[in-house]
Design a protein around this motif. Structure first.
Motif, PDB file in Angstrom:
ATOM      1  N   LEU A   1       8.830   0.064  10.670  1.00  0.00           N
ATOM      2  CA  LEU A   1       7.397  -0.096  10.867  1.00  0.00           C
ATOM      3  C   LEU A   1       7.036  -0.607  12.257  1.00  0.00           C
ATOM      4  CD1 LEU A   1       6.135  -1.530   7.458  1.00  0.00           C
ATOM      5  CD2 LEU A   1       5.599   0.685   8.483  1.00  0.00           C
ATOM      6  N   GLU A   2       8.003  -1.105  13.008  1.00  0.00           N
ATOM      7  CA  GLU A   2       7.719  -1.567  14.358  1.00  0.00           C
ATOM      8  C   GLU A   2       7.987  -0.484  15.405  1.00  0.00           C
ATOM      9  OE1 GLU A   2       8.148  -6.207  14.730  1.00  0.00           O
ATOM     10  OE2 GLU A   2      10.018  -5.374  13.965  1.00  0.00           O
ATOM     11  N   LYS A   3       8.156   0.746  14.946  1.00  0.00           N
ATOM     12  CA  LYS A   3       8.323   1.899  15.818  1.00  0.00           C
ATOM     13  C   LYS A   3       7.288   2.963  15.436  1.00  0.00           C
ATOM     14  CE  LYS A   3      12.143   0.349  17.798  1.00  0.00           C
ATOM     15  NZ  LYS A   3      12.222   0.009  19.244  1.00  0.00           N
ATOM     16  N   PRO A   4       6.953   3.852  16.356  1.00  0.00           N
ATOM     17  CA  PRO A   4       6.061   4.962  15.979  1.00  0.00           C
ATOM     18  C   PRO A   4       6.660   5.759  14.828  1.00  0.00           C
ATOM     19  CG  PRO A   4       6.327   4.841  18.366  1.00  0.00           C
ATOM     20  CD  PRO A   4       7.330   3.883  17.780  1.00  0.00           C
ATOM     21  N   SER A   5       5.805   6.341  14.023  1.00  0.00           N
ATOM     22  CA  SER A   5       6.278   7.106  12.873  1.00  0.00           C
ATOM     23  C   SER A   5       7.053   8.336  13.340  1.00  0.00           C
ATOM     24  CB  SER A   5       5.093   7.542  12.006  1.00  0.00           C
ATOM     25  OG  SER A   5       4.215   8.365  12.757  1.00  0.00           O
ATOM     26  N   PRO A   6       8.065   8.754  12.582  1.00  0.00           N
ATOM     27  CA  PRO A   6       8.802   9.977  12.934  1.00  0.00           C
ATOM     28  C   PRO A   6       7.859  11.180  12.970  1.00  0.00           C
ATOM     29  CG  PRO A   6       9.955   8.730  11.231  1.00  0.00           C
ATOM     30  CD  PRO A   6       8.600   8.111  11.376  1.00  0.00           C
ATOM     31  N   GLU A   7       8.033  12.016  13.947  1.00  0.00           N
ATOM     32  CA  GLU A   7       7.141  13.162  14.137  1.00  0.00           C
ATOM     33  C   GLU A   7       7.043  14.011  12.880  1.00  0.00           C
ATOM     34  OE1 GLU A   7       4.343  15.214  16.134  1.00  0.00           O
ATOM     35  OE2 GLU A   7       5.471  13.566  17.056  1.00  0.00           O
ATOM     36  N   GLU A   8       8.170  14.216  12.206  1.00  0.00           N
ATOM     37  CA  GLU A   8       8.181  15.091  11.031  1.00  0.00           C
ATOM     38  C   GLU A   8       7.456  14.487   9.834  1.00  0.00           C
ATOM     39  OE1 GLU A   8      12.225  12.902  11.047  1.00  0.00           O
ATOM     40  OE2 GLU A   8      10.741  13.674  12.477  1.00  0.00           O
ATOM     41  N   HIS A   9       7.106  13.211   9.904  1.00  0.00           N
ATOM     42  CA  HIS A   9       6.398  12.582   8.791  1.00  0.00           C
ATOM     43  C   HIS A   9       4.948  12.226   9.125  1.00  0.00           C
ATOM     44  CE1 HIS A   9       9.756  12.210   5.974  1.00  0.00           C
ATOM     45  NE2 HIS A   9      10.516  12.006   7.035  1.00  0.00           N
ATOM     46  N   ARG A  10       4.507  12.522  10.316  1.00  0.00           N
ATOM     47  CA  ARG A  10       3.122  12.217  10.679  1.00  0.00           C
ATOM     48  C   ARG A  10       2.156  13.144   9.937  1.00  0.00           C
ATOM     49  NH1 ARG A  10       3.192  10.799  17.195  1.00  0.00           N
ATOM     50  NH2 ARG A  10       4.680   9.058  16.980  1.00  0.00           N
ATOM     51  N   LEU A  11       1.127  12.526   9.359  1.00  0.00           N
ATOM     52  CA  LEU A  11       0.095  13.254   8.606  1.00  0.00           C
ATOM     53  C   LEU A  11       0.699  14.089   7.472  1.00  0.00           C
ATOM     54  CD1 LEU A  11      -2.179  14.476  11.539  1.00  0.00           C
ATOM     55  CD2 LEU A  11      -2.444  12.423  10.147  1.00  0.00           C
ATOM     56  N   ARG A  12       1.805  13.652   6.937  1.00  0.00           N
ATOM     57  CA  ARG A  12       2.480  14.423   5.886  1.00  0.00           C
ATOM     58  C   ARG A  12       2.005  14.036   4.487  1.00  0.00           C
ATOM     59  NH1 ARG A  12       9.061  14.908   4.888  1.00  0.00           N
ATOM     60  NH2 ARG A  12       8.932  15.791   2.777  1.00  0.00           N
ATOM     61  N   TYR A  13       1.517  12.792   4.324  1.00  0.00           N
ATOM     62  CA  TYR A  13       1.237  12.268   2.994  1.00  0.00           C
ATOM     63  C   TYR A  13      -0.258  12.090   2.775  1.00  0.00           C
ATOM     64  CZ  TYR A  13       6.177  11.366   3.543  1.00  0.00           C
ATOM     65  OH  TYR A  13       7.519  11.517   3.796  1.00  0.00           O
ATOM     66  N   ASP A  14      -0.680  12.372   1.553  1.00  0.00           N
ATOM     67  CA  ASP A  14      -2.093  12.174   1.201  1.00  0.00           C
ATOM     68  C   ASP A  14      -2.398  10.703   0.975  1.00  0.00           C
ATOM     69  OD1 ASP A  14      -3.115  15.077   0.826  1.00  0.00           O
ATOM     70  OD2 ASP A  14      -1.231  15.019  -0.294  1.00  0.00           O
ATOM     71  N   VAL A  15      -1.429   9.968   0.452  1.00  0.00           N
ATOM     72  CA  VAL A  15      -1.595   8.533   0.193  1.00  0.00           C
ATOM     73  C   VAL A  15      -0.378   7.784   0.730  1.00  0.00           C
ATOM     74  CG1 VAL A  15      -1.863   6.726  -1.550  1.00  0.00           C
ATOM     75  CG2 VAL A  15      -2.938   8.964  -1.901  1.00  0.00           C
ATOM     76  N   VAL A  16      -0.642   6.768   1.523  1.00  0.00           N
ATOM     77  CA  VAL A  16       0.398   5.845   1.983  1.00  0.00           C
ATOM     78  C   VAL A  16       0.101   4.493   1.341  1.00  0.00           C
ATOM     79  CG1 VAL A  16       1.388   4.666   3.964  1.00  0.00           C
ATOM     80  CG2 VAL A  16       0.762   7.079   4.141  1.00  0.00           C
ATOM     81  N   PHE A  17       1.037   4.008   0.537  1.00  0.00           N
ATOM     82  CA  PHE A  17       0.865   2.759  -0.208  1.00  0.00           C
ATOM     83  C   PHE A  17       1.866   1.735   0.310  1.00  0.00           C
ATOM     84  CE2 PHE A  17       2.098   0.540  -4.378  1.00  0.00           C
ATOM     85  CZ  PHE A  17       1.184  -0.481  -4.185  1.00  0.00           C
ATOM     86  N   ASN A  18       1.365   0.543   0.622  1.00  0.00           N
ATOM     87  CA  ASN A  18       2.233  -0.529   1.104  1.00  0.00           C
ATOM     88  C   ASN A  18       1.799  -1.848   0.478  1.00  0.00           C
ATOM     89  OD1 ASN A  18       2.604  -2.706   3.687  1.00  0.00           O
ATOM     90  ND2 ASN A  18       4.384  -1.525   3.053  1.00  0.00           N
ATOM     91  N   HIS A  19       2.764  -2.556  -0.090  1.00  0.00           N
ATOM     92  CA  HIS A  19       2.467  -3.788  -0.829  1.00  0.00           C
ATOM     93  C   HIS A  19       3.215  -4.969  -0.211  1.00  0.00           C
ATOM     94  CE1 HIS A  19       1.992  -6.675  -4.061  1.00  0.00           C
ATOM     95  NE2 HIS A  19       1.286  -5.824  -4.786  1.00  0.00           N
ATOM     96  N   THR A  20       2.467  -5.933   0.294  1.00  0.00           N
ATOM     97  CA  THR A  20       2.971  -7.219   0.791  1.00  0.00           C
ATOM     98  C   THR A  20       4.202  -7.074   1.689  1.00  0.00           C
ATOM     99  OG1 THR A  20       4.126  -7.571  -1.335  1.00  0.00           O
ATOM    100  CG2 THR A  20       1.957  -8.592  -1.063  1.00  0.00           C
ATOM    101  N   THR A  21       4.019  -6.289   2.743  1.00  0.00           N
ATOM    102  CA  THR A  21       5.058  -6.117   3.756  1.00  0.00           C
ATOM    103  C   THR A  21       4.628  -6.629   5.118  1.00  0.00           C
ATOM    104  OG1 THR A  21       5.947  -4.150   2.647  1.00  0.00           O
ATOM    105  CG2 THR A  21       6.484  -4.411   4.972  1.00  0.00           C
ATOM    106  N   LEU A  22       3.360  -6.457   5.466  1.00  0.00           N
ATOM    107  CA  LEU A  22       2.914  -6.732   6.833  1.00  0.00           C
ATOM    108  C   LEU A  22       3.137  -8.176   7.255  1.00  0.00           C
ATOM    109  CD1 LEU A  22      -0.410  -4.721   7.255  1.00  0.00           C
ATOM    110  CD2 LEU A  22       1.907  -4.111   7.971  1.00  0.00           C
ATOM    111  N   GLU A  23       3.130  -9.116   6.301  1.00  0.00           N
ATOM    112  CA  GLU A  23       3.340 -10.510   6.670  1.00  0.00           C
ATOM    113  C   GLU A  23       4.750 -10.761   7.208  1.00  0.00           C
ATOM    114  OE1 GLU A  23       4.183 -10.545   2.143  1.00  0.00           O
ATOM    115  OE2 GLU A  23       3.038  -9.382   3.615  1.00  0.00           O
ATOM    116  N   HIS A  24       5.666  -9.821   6.939  1.00  0.00           N
ATOM    117  CA  HIS A  24       7.056  -9.964   7.377  1.00  0.00           C
ATOM    118  C   HIS A  24       7.353  -9.189   8.658  1.00  0.00           C
ATOM    119  CE1 HIS A  24       7.811 -11.921   3.586  1.00  0.00           C
ATOM    120  NE2 HIS A  24       7.416 -10.861   2.906  1.00  0.00           N
ATOM    121  N   VAL A  25       6.365  -8.492   9.198  1.00  0.00           N
ATOM    122  CA  VAL A  25       6.563  -7.668  10.397  1.00  0.00           C
ATOM    123  C   VAL A  25       5.921  -8.374  11.582  1.00  0.00           C
ATOM    124  CG1 VAL A  25       6.182  -5.417  11.446  1.00  0.00           C
ATOM    125  CG2 VAL A  25       6.524  -5.587   8.964  1.00  0.00           C
TER     126      VAL A  25
END
Length: 260
Positions: A118-142
């Motif tokens: 998460l501290e790097k740009p997203s891989p090109e092959e996965h950019r705009l690939r998903y309709d929903v991106v879900f993330n739960h209680t991770t950002l506090e650790h980055v």
């Protein structure tokens, strides 16, 4: 129904939506009847109660999504109530998880898993690939959480569902750096071009407080779905594109309702 201005001393802050304020009866309930059944020591209540609350919030919305979903920093995808988050998205066309090498949340070796830093740009092959991106209680650790938010939004062609801690004791030995208010959560997503559609937080006493936010690149697509949760239909969701940032009118509408 009266509404109260959100503050640290407000016992029942309202949920906010770009279409208006939602009444306390809809969103400001204790996390779950199960919460009272767990051992009432500090750690159990501080961490498990908001987890159950956020699971309940997710369960209200997850089944409306029919596209591709990815749970970022999923570890084993467990919801800590005996299920997996993949089961919440019962209508989705496909479900992926991502993980990172670390003390917790390392790669699981699953077929539907990708490596994501998460501290790097997203891989090109996965950019705009998903309709929903879900993330739960991770950002506090980055440490570089702004980069992480940008990476999350780069993956999504429509929706981001984000759960972050607002008030929570220090935890873990692998980095616990940040806490996020509802305003900060909405603005971080809005700065990436996402309009907050739904924003709430739990109000259980004596435990941590999580913020739950759903935001979209295309808010006009979701007016009907999010209107059914009690929002005022006369506010134009496209106004999210105006002002200093996309989610500004959420708080403008809240202030008008509270002062009026």
């Amino acid at each position: 129904m009266p509404y109260e201005r959100c503050s640290m001393i407000c016992p029942n802050p309202p949920c906010l939506s770009p279409l208006g304020l939602l009444p306390h009866s809809i969103v400001s309930k204790p996390a779950h009847p199960k919460a009272d059944a767990f051992p009432m020591n500090f750690a159990a209540r501080a961490f498990r109660t908001p987890r159950i609350w956020s699971n309940r919030e997710l369960s209200r919305f997850a089944s409306i999504y029919t596209g591709e979903v990815i749970k970022v920093s999923a570890w084993q995808d467990k919801d800590k109530e005996g299920s997996t988050y993949s089961q919440y998205f019962s209508s989705c066309a496909g479900y992926m998880i991502s993980n990172f090498n670390g003390h917790q949340g390392g790669l699981q070796g699953w077929q539907n898993e990708i490596f994501l830093n998460l501290e790097k740009p997203s891989p090109e092959e996965h950019r705009l690939r998903y309709d929903v991106v879900f993330n739960h209680t991770t950002l506090e650790h980055v440490w570089d959480f702004r980069i992480a938010v940008r990476t999350l939004t780069e993956l999504s062609r429509d929706t981001v569902i984000l759960v972050v801690p607002w008030l929570q004791p220090l935890h873990t030995t692998y980095g616990d750096y940040w806490r996020f208010s509802p305003h900060a959560t909405a603005r971080l997503l809005a700065e990436q071009g996402f309009t907050p559609l739904y924003l709430s937080w739990n109000t259980d006493r004596g435990c941590a407080v999580y913020v739950f936010c759903i935001a979209s690149r295309h808010p006009e697509r979701w007016r009907k779905q999010f209107g059914v949760f009690g929002a005022a239909p006369d506010l134009d969701v496209t106004r999210a594109l105006e002002g200093d940032f996309a989610g500004r009118h959420i708080f403008d509408a809240a202030d008008a309702a509270l002062d009026g």
